[in-house]
Design a protein around this motif. Structure first.
Motif, short mmCIF file in Angstrom:
data_model
loop_
_atom_site.label_atom_id
_atom_site.label_comp_id
_atom_site.label_asym_id
_atom_site.label_seq_id
_atom_site.Cartn_x
_atom_site.Cartn_y
_atom_site.Cartn_z
N GLU A 54 0.92 -1.24 0.03
CA GLU A 54 -0.11 0.02 -0.02
C GLU A 54 0.83 1.14 -0.13
O GLU A 54 0.61 2.12 -0.66
N ALA A 55 1.86 1.21 0.84
CA ALA A 55 2.76 2.35 0.77
C ALA A 55 3.67 2.55 -0.35
O ALA A 55 3.46 3.84 -0.97
N PHE A 56 4.12 1.53 -1.09
CA PHE A 56 4.52 1.82 -2.49
C PHE A 56 3.62 2.31 -3.48
O PHE A 56 3.71 3.22 -4.47
N ASP A 57 2.38 1.58 -3.44
CA ASP A 57 1.16 2.11 -4.47
C ASP A 57 1.05 3.62 -4.09
O ASP A 57 0.76 4.53 -5.16
N ASP A 58 0.96 3.92 -2.86
CA ASP A 58 0.64 5.49 -2.70
C ASP A 58 1.77 6.37 -3.11
O ASP A 58 1.58 7.43 -3.69
N GLU A 59 2.97 5.83 -3.25
CA GLU A 59 4.32 6.47 -3.94
C GLU A 59 4.37 6.42 -5.48
O GLU A 59 5.25 6.74 -6.07
N ASN A 60 3.20 5.73 -6.10
CA ASN A 60 3.17 5.14 -7.45
C ASN A 60 4.50 4.43 -7.78
O ASN A 60 4.82 4.26 -8.89
N ASP A 61 5.07 3.72 -6.94
CA ASP A 61 6.13 2.79 -7.10
C ASP A 61 5.31 1.17 -7.25
O ASP A 61 5.19 0.48 -6.51
N PHE A 62 4.67 1.10 -8.42
CA PHE A 62 3.94 0.04 -8.66
C PHE A 62 4.55 -1.44 -8.92
O PHE A 62 4.14 -2.55 -8.46
N ALA A 63 5.87 -1.37 -9.49
CA ALA A 63 6.51 -2.74 -9.33
C ALA A 63 6.99 -3.10 -8.02
O ALA A 63 6.71 -4.24 -7.76
N ASN A 64 7.38 -2.40 -7.22
CA ASN A 64 7.60 -2.78 -5.76
C ASN A 64 6.47 -3.22 -5.07
O ASN A 64 6.28 -4.14 -4.02
N ALA A 65 5.07 -2.47 -5.26
CA ALA A 65 3.79 -2.71 -4.75
C ALA A 65 3.47 -4.00 -5.22
O ALA A 65 3.11 -4.87 -4.28
#
Length: 182
Positions: A54-65
């Motif tokens: 969720e934190a990565f998604d919020d940061e638009n880091d979709f690969a790590n999410a």
């Protein structure tokens, strides 16, 4: 003297601290180390992976999410079985990020599997089924396939009506047209 934590637990705990501090890269590094060290899946590890996703998604880091949510999905399948509500929820989350990564086929497979799980629940929850149909509609909309999107808006409307009781035909038609405005 306190017992020494398992190696995976120490990495997991450190990841939790880093996550709360906003050091997502450090949290990810620790979780990637913790996953193979855990001898059996734990709810805590699955939850922390989901939260970091969720934190990565919020940061638009979709690969790590996506990595976090795939690992959480595997753990939840082992913990709760392949057809559990927890797995359905994780599948919905993973499909969301796959859409951002233009992985529409994979996302659609995850959405359809979540739908099957929710439909097979005893008793099925029409509101939960409506949610999945609506997510499938959004997925098709983003994939620029309006015919399929409209069909799932209709399914979502019917399921929602079953969940909330009868509404007017005008309201159902309104729900049907929503796909063009999102």
């Amino acid at each position: 003297s306190q017992p020494t934590a398992e190696p995976w637990q120490a990495k997991h705990d450190r990841a939790g601290v880093l996550l709360t501090e906003g050091d997502y890269a450090g949290a990810l590094e620790n979780l990637k180390a913790a996953v193979p060290l855990a001898h059996s899946p734990t709810p805590e590890l699955a939850q922390t992976l989901s939260e970091l996703g969720e934190a990565f998604d919020d940061e638009n880091d979709f690969a790590n999410a996506a990595w976090c949510w795939k690992e959480a999905l595997h753990l939840r399948e082992k913990l709760h079985g392949p057809n559990s509500p927890e797995v359905a929820s994780e599948l919905l989350t993973l499909a969301h990020v796959e859409a951002h990564l233009d992985q529409f086929e994979s996302g659609l497979r995850h959405l359809e599997r979540a739908l099957q799980i929710r439909q097979a629940a005893n008793p099925p929850a029409p509101g939960g089924i409506a949610e999945v149909h609506l997510r499938i509609a959004y997925h098709y909309r983003d994939w620029q396939r309006p015919v399929e999107a409209r069909a799932h808006v209709r399914h979502a409307t019917r399921a929602q009506l079953a969940a909330t009781g009868p509404l007017s035909e005008e309201t159902a038609s309104f729900f049907d047209s929503l796909v063009f405005f999102f």
